[in-house]
Structures are given as C-alpha cells and as structure tokens.
Scaffold this active site. Structure first.
Site: not given
Ligand code: NAD
Length: 359
Positions: A143, A192, A224, A248, A252
C-alpha cells in the site's frame, strides 16, 4: 491520583453518540480503579471540514501527540462524498494514522457465547467459540510501495510493489509475540513465502525472533490457506501476525465471523505507548442522531485504550467483563437483536454497561 489525558476525536455520524457512551464507561472504570481521566475534544473528518475547511487541522495533530491516548468515533458521510478525494474526511483518518506513526493494527474478533447465533458459521464449526487477535502491519508493504504505469510495447500496464525492510518486519512481529504471550501463547505468522521474496524475509525474521519468546508457539501459514482455515476451523487461531495487505483482508474476514460489526473494537499502536483506538465500523449515517447505534465497539475500544496505552489492565478487564455480563442478561441493540428480542438504544446500552462496571 494518577491522571491521564485522552484526546477524543468523535468525528461524524454516530461518532459523537458512541464516544459519549465510551467516555461515561471509562469514567466509571477510572473511579472504581483509582485513576483520573481528562478529555480533550478535537476535530477530525467531516466536522473538521465544516468548522475549519480541512479534515485534519494542525491543532488536532498536536492534541493527539501530546495525549496519553486517542479515542476515535468514526468519520465520513454523504454530506462530504462529492469532495475531491484529497479533501474528504477519510484523508483526515489516514493523515492522523501517519502523523502518529501507528504501525501496528490490532483487531480482535470475538464470538460472545450470547451472540453465537449472529455468526454466519455453523455451530459445530464455531466449536468452543472464537477469540482471535489479528495483528496487521499498517504503514508498509504494497500500500506504500512504489507504483506506477508504463506502456512497454504499446500495451498499458500498471504495477505496485510489496517491499518490507527487516526493521519493519521485526517491530510488528515483536508486538505480536508480546501480545500472544499475554493471550493464548500461540502466534501464527501468515505470509506467501512459497511465492514472494518479501514473505521469505518475513518468515526468516519471525523464525529468528521466536527464540526470544520461548513461551509462545510460533507457526507459519500461507495466506490462501489462512483465509480457508478461518472459516473451516477458526478456533485453531489465537494471534495472527501479517503484512498490511494480507491483514486488511484477513481482519475483515475474521470480523465477519462474529456477525456483528457494532461489537468490534480496534487499536493502532506506535513504537511508544501512544495509540489510537476506534471501532471498526464507519459513521453509519443512517443511524446518526437516532439513539439506536450499538456503542459496544466504541466501549471495547476504550477498554483496549486502558490496556495498551495506559497499562490499566484491571480497569480494561472490568469493562470487557461488564460487556459480557450485559450480553448474558439479554440486553441487545437493534443490530444484534434476534427475532423476539426487544432492542434498547445507545444510551440505555451505555447505562447498562456503566452499571455493570460499577457493581
Ligand atoms: P458503516 O460501518 O458506517 O455501516 C455499515 C452498516 O453497519 C450500516 O447498515 C450501519 O447502520 C451498520 N452499523 C455500523 N456501525 C453500527 C453500530 N455501531 N451499531 C449498529 N449498526 C451499525 O459503513 P458504510 O455505510 O460503508 O460507511 C458509512 C460512512 O462511514 C462512509 O462515509 C464511510 O466512508 C465511513 N467509514 C468510516 C470509517 C472510519 O471512520 N474508520 C470506517 C468505515 C467507513
């Protein structure tokens, strides 16, 4: 008597109503546990645009920097939606996070026994319930990395870069180890590393630090798989630490498992004791001024403030226990009410929690 200063950024929509209840509960906990709280109100978001023409006035930044902690309601609303993106209320939110150097975002996701039926997951998947903490890196990664567009060979392309320095990884993983040590002593580092070089560095550093926290069991999981495991067997997790983008998404997802957005607090911490505490929900303009918003997320954010910035763990625990007690007695705001429940308002819910803190 010990006195702490809290800067309150009530913000827009339901922000003023829910922070008012949080303050009343904070005051009751402070009285009971022998310390004093002073509040300083400052403008952020739409109310700041209306009052002084910008979403983050300089006085707000200094009022936050000189406080022991910051309590935030929420910002934004349709009134300011048409403004250019650089002038909108959300700009103030990003600005204050950057100005305070808040690099660690803590998002607990708790399924309260009394609210199990609000979770979209089946009862057998919830098992003994859920009490999970997601620790997300907040100021680095993709980001904030280099981005751009090019037109190599006449084909438009765009790129964003995930880059983490060893220092950035170490400070967030240390925060997560320390928190896990005070919770269930299990830390799952999500990355990852089978594909990304930045994840391989992340994993190396987390593994290296594990020696310094022998009481915490460290595990690693690919993102994942973590997304899948959260809805397959969420009870396996205690504390998760991960990068900005993965956090992020996963935080959520974890919040949805609880089924009640009005219940979820968050904390954003800096390298010192200063932190900013806010509900994860927005300003809910549809509910503003109607005395029907759930104040629990704001009240639990206040409990996190006591624990992480003021070190008043007993008072924090008393607020969390009071919320539990009130839910067990069957009191519900409309967002968590089931068929047949009579919903109470924002103030009445605040009153009930305040009372439970005092007894
Ligand atoms: P929202 O979280 O405000 O509302 C989503 C839904 O949840 C609505 O139906 C709302 O009524 C309900 N809800 C939210 N909080 C509740 C509470 N405490 N009690 C009961 N019900 C509650 O999200 P949105 O509608 O996407 O956004 C509204 C505004 O808030 C927008 O301007 C958005 O930019 C802003 N926003 C601010 C923040 C923040 O300040 N951190 C976060 C998200 C959205």
């Amino acid at each position: 008597m010990k006195t702490y200063t809290i800067t309150v950024l009530a913000g827009d929509g339901i922000g003023p109503e829910i922070t008012r209840e949080a303050r009343r509960v904070l005051d009751a906990a402070a009285r009971k546990h022998g310390f004093d709280l002073r509040y300083r109100d400052a403008l952020l978001g739409g109310c700041a645009i209306d009052a002084v023409g910008e979403p983050l006035p300089a006085e707000t930044v200094s009022a936050c920097k000189s406080a022991d902690a910051v309590l935030l309601g929420a910002v934004g609303g349709p009134k300011w939606d048409a403004l250019p993106s650089g002038e909108r209320p959300e700009k103030g939110l990003l600005g204050i996070r950057a100005a305070l150097g808040l690099f660690a975002n803590l998002r607990p996701a708790i399924v309260y026994p009394a609210l199990r039926s609000a979770s979209p997951l089946k009862d057998d998947i919830l098992g003994d319930g859920l009490n999970l903490l997601v620790v997300r890196e907040l100021t680095g990664g993709i980001y904030f990395g280099q981005r751009g567009r090019d037109n190599t060979g006449g084909v438009p392309a765009a790129y964003d870069t995930e880059r983490y320095s060893a220092d950035e990884i170490e400070r967030i993983v240390r925060v997560a180890f320390s928190l896990a040590a005070k919770r269930g002593k299990r830390l799952c580092s999500v990355d990852k590393a089978n594909v990304l070089e930045s994840s391989r560095l992340w994993r190396e550093i987390a593994t290296g630090l594990a020696k310094e926290y022998p009481e915490v069991a460290l595990s690693h999981m690919y993102v994942d798989n973590a997304a899948m495991q959260l809805v397959r067997d969420p009870g396996q997790f205690d504390t998760i630490v991960t990068s900005n983008m993965f956090g992020d998404i996963l935080s959520d997802e974890a919040s949805q498992i609880t089924g009640s957005i009005g219940m979820l607090p968050s904390a954003s911490l800096s390298s010192g004791s200063l932190g900013l505490y806010e509900p994860i929900h927005g300003s809910a303009p549809d509910l503003a001024g109607k005395d029907c918003a759930n104040p629990v997320a704001a009240i639990l954010s206040a409990a996190m403030l006591l624990r992480y910035s003021l070190g008043e763990d007993a008072a924090a625990g008393a607020i969390e226990k009071a919320v539990d007690t009130v839910l067990e007695t069957g009191l519900r705001t409309h967002d968590i009410a089931m068929a047949g429940d009579r919903a109470i308002g924002t103030r009445a819910m605040g009153d009930a929690i305040l009372h439970a803190v005092t007894v």
